[in-house]
Motif scaffolding. Sequence first.
Motif, PDB file in Angstrom:
ATOM      1  N   LEU A   1     -16.507  -4.085   3.230  1.00  0.00           N
ATOM      2  CA  LEU A   1     -15.130  -3.670   2.931  1.00  0.00           C
ATOM      3  C   LEU A   1     -14.577  -4.527   1.795  1.00  0.00           C
ATOM      4  N   ASP A   2     -15.134  -4.327   0.624  1.00  0.00           N
ATOM      5  CA  ASP A   2     -14.778  -5.133  -0.545  1.00  0.00           C
ATOM      6  C   ASP A   2     -13.344  -4.871  -0.996  1.00  0.00           C
ATOM      7  N   TYR A   3     -12.939  -3.608  -1.040  1.00  0.00           N
ATOM      8  CA  TYR A   3     -11.579  -3.306  -1.506  1.00  0.00           C
ATOM      9  C   TYR A   3     -10.542  -3.825  -0.516  1.00  0.00           C
ATOM     10  N   LEU A   4     -10.848  -3.763   0.763  1.00  0.00           N
ATOM     11  CA  LEU A   4      -9.949  -4.320   1.779  1.00  0.00           C
ATOM     12  C   LEU A   4      -9.701  -5.798   1.521  1.00  0.00           C
ATOM     13  N   GLU A   5     -10.760  -6.541   1.227  1.00  0.00           N
ATOM     14  CA  GLU A   5     -10.580  -7.963   0.943  1.00  0.00           C
ATOM     15  C   GLU A   5      -9.699  -8.173  -0.283  1.00  0.00           C
ATOM     16  N   LYS A   6      -9.878  -7.352  -1.306  1.00  0.00           N
ATOM     17  CA  LYS A   6      -9.054  -7.459  -2.502  1.00  0.00           C
ATOM     18  C   LYS A   6      -7.591  -7.179  -2.190  1.00  0.00           C
ATOM     19  N   VAL A   7      -7.333  -6.215  -1.311  1.00  0.00           N
ATOM     20  CA  VAL A   7      -5.956  -5.922  -0.909  1.00  0.00           C
ATOM     21  C   VAL A   7      -5.319  -7.146  -0.252  1.00  0.00           C
ATOM     22  N   VAL A   8      -6.059  -7.803   0.635  1.00  0.00           N
ATOM     23  CA  VAL A   8      -5.528  -8.988   1.316  1.00  0.00           C
ATOM     24  C   VAL A   8      -5.272 -10.102   0.308  1.00  0.00           C
ATOM     25  N   MET A   9      -6.208 -10.332  -0.595  1.00  0.00           N
ATOM     26  CA  MET A   9      -6.045 -11.403  -1.582  1.00  0.00           C
ATOM     27  C   MET A   9      -4.862 -11.132  -2.504  1.00  0.00           C
ATOM     28  N   GLU A  10      -4.720  -9.897  -2.943  1.00  0.00           N
ATOM     29  CA  GLU A  10      -3.618  -9.570  -3.841  1.00  0.00           C
ATOM     30  C   GLU A  10      -2.275  -9.632  -3.128  1.00  0.00           C
ATOM     31  N   THR A  11      -2.261  -9.254  -1.854  1.00  0.00           N
ATOM     32  CA  THR A  11      -1.029  -9.374  -1.067  1.00  0.00           C
ATOM     33  C   THR A  11      -0.596 -10.825  -0.970  1.00  0.00           C
ATOM     34  N   MET A  12      -1.544 -11.717  -0.704  1.00  0.00           N
ATOM     35  CA  MET A  12      -1.192 -13.131  -0.572  1.00  0.00           C
ATOM     36  C   MET A  12      -0.907 -13.781  -1.926  1.00  0.00           C
ATOM     37  N   ARG A  13      -1.345 -13.155  -2.997  1.00  0.00           N
ATOM     38  CA  ARG A  13      -0.948 -13.660  -4.316  1.00  0.00           C
ATOM     39  C   ARG A  13       0.528 -13.352  -4.572  1.00  0.00           C
ATOM     40  N   LEU A  14       0.916 -12.108  -4.336  1.00  0.00           N
ATOM     41  CA  LEU A  14       2.299 -11.709  -4.606  1.00  0.00           C
ATOM     42  C   LEU A  14       3.280 -12.235  -3.566  1.00  0.00           C
ATOM     43  N   TYR A  15       2.851 -12.280  -2.318  1.00  0.00           N
ATOM     44  CA  TYR A  15       3.728 -12.720  -1.233  1.00  0.00           C
ATOM     45  C   TYR A  15       3.035 -13.792  -0.399  1.00  0.00           C
ATOM     46  N   PRO A  16       2.819 -14.962  -0.990  1.00  0.00           N
ATOM     47  CA  PRO A  16       2.176 -16.035  -0.207  1.00  0.00           C
ATOM     48  C   PRO A  16       3.100 -16.455   0.935  1.00  0.00           C
TER      49      PRO A  16
ATOM     50  N   LEU B   1       0.829  -1.205   0.000  1.00  0.00           N
ATOM     51  CA  LEU B   1       0.000   0.000   0.000  1.00  0.00           C
ATOM     52  C   LEU B   1       0.864   1.256   0.000  1.00  0.00           C
ATOM     53  N   SER B   2       1.939   1.245   0.762  1.00  0.00           N
ATOM     54  CA  SER B   2       2.808   2.425   0.805  1.00  0.00           C
ATOM     55  C   SER B   2       3.502   2.670  -0.532  1.00  0.00           C
ATOM     56  N   LYS B   3       3.695   1.608  -1.311  1.00  0.00           N
ATOM     57  CA  LYS B   3       4.350   1.732  -2.619  1.00  0.00           C
ATOM     58  C   LYS B   3       3.360   2.089  -3.726  1.00  0.00           C
ATOM     59  N   HIS B   4       2.060   2.019  -3.453  1.00  0.00           N
ATOM     60  CA  HIS B   4       1.044   2.240  -4.483  1.00  0.00           C
ATOM     61  C   HIS B   4       0.010   3.236  -3.955  1.00  0.00           C
ATOM     62  N   PRO B   5       0.263   4.527  -4.109  1.00  0.00           N
ATOM     63  CA  PRO B   5      -0.586   5.565  -3.511  1.00  0.00           C
ATOM     64  C   PRO B   5      -2.050   5.495  -3.927  1.00  0.00           C
ATOM     65  N   GLU B   6      -2.333   5.131  -5.166  1.00  0.00           N
ATOM     66  CA  GLU B   6      -3.731   5.081  -5.599  1.00  0.00           C
ATOM     67  C   GLU B   6      -4.478   3.955  -4.887  1.00  0.00           C
ATOM     68  N   ALA B   7      -3.841   2.809  -4.748  1.00  0.00           N
ATOM     69  CA  ALA B   7      -4.459   1.713  -4.003  1.00  0.00           C
ATOM     70  C   ALA B   7      -4.638   2.104  -2.536  1.00  0.00           C
ATOM     71  N   GLU B   8      -3.643   2.769  -1.978  1.00  0.00           N
ATOM     72  CA  GLU B   8      -3.737   3.215  -0.587  1.00  0.00           C
ATOM     73  C   GLU B   8      -4.887   4.209  -0.420  1.00  0.00           C
ATOM     74  N   ARG B   9      -5.071   5.113  -1.399  1.00  0.00           N
ATOM     75  CA  ARG B   9      -6.162   6.083  -1.334  1.00  0.00           C
ATOM     76  C   ARG B   9      -7.516   5.365  -1.328  1.00  0.00           C
ATOM     77  N   LYS B  10      -7.696   4.380  -2.199  1.00  0.00           N
ATOM     78  CA  LYS B  10      -8.949   3.636  -2.252  1.00  0.00           C
ATOM     79  C   LYS B  10      -9.184   2.864  -0.951  1.00  0.00           C
ATOM     80  N   PHE B  11      -8.120   2.310  -0.420  1.00  0.00           N
ATOM     81  CA  PHE B  11      -8.186   1.567   0.841  1.00  0.00           C
ATOM     82  C   PHE B  11      -8.694   2.469   1.963  1.00  0.00           C
ATOM     83  N   HIS B  12      -8.114   3.655   2.107  1.00  0.00           N
ATOM     84  CA  HIS B  12      -8.526   4.566   3.175  1.00  0.00           C
ATOM     85  C   HIS B  12      -9.909   5.149   2.910  1.00  0.00           C
ATOM     86  N   GLN B  13     -10.195   5.425   1.656  1.00  0.00           N
ATOM     87  CA  GLN B  13     -11.505   5.984   1.319  1.00  0.00           C
ATOM     88  C   GLN B  13     -12.622   5.013   1.708  1.00  0.00           C
TER      89      GLN B  13
END
Length: 439
Positions: free
Chosen positions: A298-313, A268-280
């Motif tokens: 919290l649909d976008y929050l779930e997507k953040v978790v899923m994408e995190t575990m895809r890249l860094y399982p 999230l810290s490396k991707h400001p637009e994703a971080e903005r959507k997360f906080h919004q």
Amino acid sequence: MADRVPSGPEGVPFLGSSLQYADDPLRFMERVADEYGDVARIDVYNQEVYQVIDPGAIRRVLVTNATNYKKPSLGGDEGLGGLLGDGLLTSNGEHWQRQRKVMQPSFYGDKLNEYADIIVGDSVELADSWHDGKHIDIHREMSELTLRIVVESLLGARIDGMERTIRKALLEVGERFRPGPQGFVPEEVPTPRNVRYRRSVEILDRILREIGRQHDVHGTEDDLLGTLLGERAEGRLDEESIRNEMMTMLLAGHDTTALTLTYAWYLLSKHPEAERKFHQELDSVVEGSPTVADLGELDYLEKVVMETMRLYPPAYVIYRQAVETDELAGYHIPAETVVSTPQWVVHRDERFFDDPEAFRPERWTPESRRELPEFAYFPFGGGPRKCIGDGFAMREAKLVLATLGSKFAFELVSDTPLSLVPFVTIHPENPVEMTVCAR
């Protein structure tokens, strides 16, 4: 039955591909997949391993023919068995089946809702200890937080003041499972690493005894440890088995979630637009502290978790050993063959994910999930041995992110890329230093 034998890197006499694997296991597995395809044969530490990245073949190993694939006796697993004994993570057969059945109710249904108050409460307590501009190692903070949560929720105890001691001991234990020939040196040989390992196990055993004493005062009959103690009272479980399950929960019950949280804050810290959507989204849904009811919105929050575990399982590869001969993706699998199914590789396969190296939570639409082949994404494994705590871990990760993200954003202190070290799970090699920014 197919008689095709997969190809793979030749390696060198006696060592095979051991040195290349030990130098960088993640990149080595990627190179093998790129050069040899869905099934490849590798000689690592005098052990023939078949790497499998075809989702259909992975499903056969983990689900449809799971009875033919047991937990293997690799060097690292033997060491892990020495630490965890016949705990749920390492055992096989009837003992594993019985323990899984006994422990399962602690991770499903209403129990998950009961844990929410603990997860949010401990997260708020951590947030209250921070201030705007504070510099933290986010991995250490998330590790200590998830340790508190798992001990309080599953083992009915508090570890206030012991978090750093436990974490340091667990890191020393983890060093023993770092890929390399040192993992095959018997524990009894007094190498510096083995000495540190044995000392750390002794520390953890003392802490487990203290947790047991605390449970006698603060725990309940229906938390996980209370359930195990009830089995002991009925003569169905001995003291050593309880110790093994407690050690398993201490190690596996906190580590994977702590890593998911660490990598989520990093991404999230490396991707400001994703971080903005997360906080919004958090600002539009959460009032005060998050609740279980909020998670459905919290649909976008779930997507953040899923994408995190895809890249860094956190669990980056699963090993199984064939009991009898089998066929996977058209290749003959001899009995006793060790099969590896690396999430790290499959989750980054461009056949299944567009721009696979990119962090794109938006990719997880309902349509994309339906179209994705089963076992193209399997952060918690699958089949009978799918992680028993998958529901607990997902709910914990989302509640922690929602609680802390409602109050803070985090900025990386340095732009230095993450350097990863595969132990049993994938750890950052160095502290992940961040600045706390009040919102």
